[in-house]
Design a protein around this motif. Structure first.
Motif, short mmCIF file in Angstrom:
data_model
loop_
_atom_site.label_atom_id
_atom_site.label_comp_id
_atom_site.label_asym_id
_atom_site.label_seq_id
_atom_site.Cartn_x
_atom_site.Cartn_y
_atom_site.Cartn_z
N ARG A 283 -2.67 62.19 31.61
CA ARG A 283 -3.59 61.67 32.60
C ARG A 283 -4.74 62.65 32.83
O ARG A 283 -4.53 63.83 33.02
CB ARG A 283 -2.84 61.46 33.92
CG ARG A 283 -3.76 61.06 35.04
CD ARG A 283 -3.02 60.91 36.34
NE ARG A 283 -3.96 60.51 37.37
CZ ARG A 283 -3.69 59.69 38.36
NH1 ARG A 283 -2.49 59.19 38.47
NH2 ARG A 283 -4.60 59.38 39.25
N CYS A 287 -6.73 61.85 40.96
CA CYS A 287 -5.83 61.18 41.90
C CYS A 287 -6.19 61.70 43.29
O CYS A 287 -6.29 62.91 43.49
CB CYS A 287 -4.40 61.54 41.55
SG CYS A 287 -3.23 61.19 42.88
N TYR A 289 -4.52 61.90 45.92
CA TYR A 289 -3.49 62.77 46.51
C TYR A 289 -3.67 64.21 46.01
O TYR A 289 -3.59 65.16 46.76
CB TYR A 289 -2.10 62.30 46.12
CG TYR A 289 -1.63 61.03 46.79
CD1 TYR A 289 -1.42 60.98 48.15
CD2 TYR A 289 -1.36 59.89 46.03
CE1 TYR A 289 -0.95 59.82 48.76
CE2 TYR A 289 -0.89 58.73 46.62
CZ TYR A 289 -0.68 58.70 47.98
OH TYR A 289 -0.22 57.55 48.57
N ALA A 290 -3.91 64.34 44.71
CA ALA A 290 -4.07 65.68 44.14
C ALA A 290 -5.38 66.32 44.59
O ALA A 290 -5.47 67.55 44.72
CB ALA A 290 -4.02 65.60 42.61
N CYS A 305 2.42 63.19 48.10
CA CYS A 305 1.95 61.99 47.41
C CYS A 305 3.10 61.04 47.23
O CYS A 305 4.23 61.31 47.66
CB CYS A 305 1.35 62.36 46.05
SG CYS A 305 2.58 62.83 44.80
N HIS A 307 4.79 60.43 44.69
CA HIS A 307 5.85 60.93 43.82
C HIS A 307 6.45 62.23 44.34
O HIS A 307 7.24 62.87 43.66
CB HIS A 307 5.31 61.17 42.40
CG HIS A 307 5.01 59.90 41.67
ND1 HIS A 307 3.82 59.24 41.81
CD2 HIS A 307 5.75 59.15 40.83
CE1 HIS A 307 3.83 58.14 41.07
NE2 HIS A 307 5.00 58.07 40.47
N LYS A 340 4.35 66.81 37.11
CA LYS A 340 4.32 65.35 37.26
C LYS A 340 2.94 64.74 37.03
O LYS A 340 2.83 63.67 36.43
CB LYS A 340 4.81 64.97 38.67
CG LYS A 340 6.31 65.16 38.83
CD LYS A 340 6.83 64.41 40.04
CE LYS A 340 8.33 64.62 40.16
NZ LYS A 340 8.90 64.03 41.37
N CYS A 341 1.90 65.40 37.52
CA CYS A 341 0.56 64.76 37.44
C CYS A 341 0.17 64.37 36.01
O CYS A 341 -0.38 63.27 35.81
CB CYS A 341 -0.50 65.66 38.04
SG CYS A 341 -0.34 65.91 39.82
N CYS A 344 1.59 61.04 35.20
CA CYS A 344 1.61 60.07 36.30
C CYS A 344 0.62 58.93 36.02
O CYS A 344 -0.57 59.18 35.81
CB CYS A 344 1.24 60.79 37.60
SG CYS A 344 1.36 59.74 39.05
#
Ligand code: SF4
Length: 379
Positions: A283, A287, A289-290, A305, A307, A340-341, A344
């Protein structure tokens, strides 16, 4: 709008986008702790009137007492952590089950002075409540200079929606709510769109939904149903698209990306979503959230976030102290941002995210023109 005013508006939008890009590309990475968040998602309740095949929170029997009261929400939002909030999304469960929804909205408007946009996600299955309260919600936001947007969850047309929601006459009820939304939209009081979760049950018929929505001029945003603890999905595995239907899913996402009716930001999103799912790249789309966001649960639980693990509860501790607690920040950096990002799936395309990604999207568009046939992962 006169040519001069239109030019002024364009220049101001371009300047804002440039500011967001420069700040997140060059300034934020140098900070030892993240800036105060500017976007959040609030799960107003865990109670729900639908019986969805892909979600188990309705089985938990949560009561209204577990939800933050308007006074508790106001106390939480008075914390400095929320002082720069610009974008707020409210969902549930089903937000229209909350009879005090207007008071929740008032709490956001009072304590988030920089608020620009407020979005509400609903299943549309309680049209009487929508008819009674939606116009008032929209007018309240508009009076405060805040854009009001509604997203209706529509996972199929006719019997498909009834099966997925487990609610008789679900489609008729939802259509009644949509007629109200169309009236309010035509009066300029709100904007609205649909969101659809792609599942085993609707993948084959999802083009019926795009056709139905297209005839009404209503955009649809797609996400892929996935198992998550927060939605209590243990035991619901068969609801999700199985690996055997992965090619079908990818083909659908790519067809949406290639649909001329999609705007450029959505096309980029679906192209990258297909690439990430196919393992053709990680990705790269932003995002919110990030970039600086958070998720507030119905009972005051705080998450970085959708996740993230729970990082604390705002009923027990000050939100800012939770958000900036060193162990939590280390979890955010190491577990979320580094692990994770990259894998994601990109589902959201907020204005804030688009502003940050604008230079890369423009470069990708130019490259695609120069080298037709290559995917976003190549650019
Ligand atoms: S894990 Fe996903 S939702 Fe969470 S911050 Fe990263 S990209 Fe955003």
């Amino acid at each position: 709008m006169s040519a001069r005013r239109s030019l002024t508006a364009t220049v101001s939008l371009a300047a804002e986008a440039a500011g967001v890009y420069l700040r997140h590309a060059f300034v934020e990475p140098l900070r030892s702790t993240p800036s105060l968040p500017r976007a959040m998602h609030y799960l107003s309740t865990h109670r729900c009137n639908a019986r969805c095949v892909m979600c188990g929170i309705w089985k938990e029997g949560d009561t209204a007492e577990e939800d933050l009261s308007p006074a508790e929400l106001a106390r939480i939002l008075a914390d400095p952590l929320f002082s720069r909030m610009e974008y707020v999304g409210i969902s549930g469960g089903e937000p229209f089950l909350r009879e005090d929804l207007i008071l929740l909205l008032e709490a956001f408007l009072e304590h988030c002075p920089r608020l620009k946009r407020l979005s509400l996600t609903t299943n549309g299955l309680i049209p009487a409540r929508m008819e009674a309260g939606l116009a008032e919600l929209a007018d309240l936001a508009n009076a405060a200079g805040v854009l009001f947007d509604v997203s209706v969850s529509v996972h199929g047309v006719g019997a498909t929606l009834e099966r997925i929601y487990g609610v008789p006459r679900a489609f008729d009820k939802m259509e009644r709510g949509v007629r109200l939304l169309e009236d309010l939209r035509n009066q300029g009081r709100l904007t609205f769109s649909f969101n659809c979760v792609l599942l085993a049950d609707n993948l084959e018929s999802v083009r019926d939904l795009t056709r139905w929505a297209g005839e009404r001029g209503i955009p649809v945003s797609f996400v892929i149903g996935e198992q998550r603890d927060r939605f209590r999905t243990d035991g619901l595995e068969t609801a999700f698209v199985s690996p055997e239907h992965r090619e079908e899913l990818l083909a659908f996402l790519r067809s949406v990306a290639d649909d001329p009716a999609q705007g450029a930001p959505s096309a980029v999103k679906y192209r990258e979503l297909a690439d990430v799912l196919e393992g053709r790249g990680t990705r790269r789309l932003s995002c919110y959230y990030a970039m600086g966001g958070l998720l507030l649960g119905h009972d005051g639980t705080l998450y970085y976030c959708s996740h993230s693990r729970a990082i604390g509860n705002c009923r027990d501790n000050a939100p800012r102290a939770i958000y900036y607690q060193p162990d939590n920040l280390m979890y955010r950096r190491r577990e979320l941002q580094h692990r994770k990002c990259p894998a994601c799936p990109p589902y959201t395309r907020t204005r804030w995210e688009i502003e940050k990604d604008l230079p890369r999207m423009l470069a990708a568009a130019v490259l695609r023109r120069l080298r037709p046939g290559r995917s976003s992962s190549d650019s």
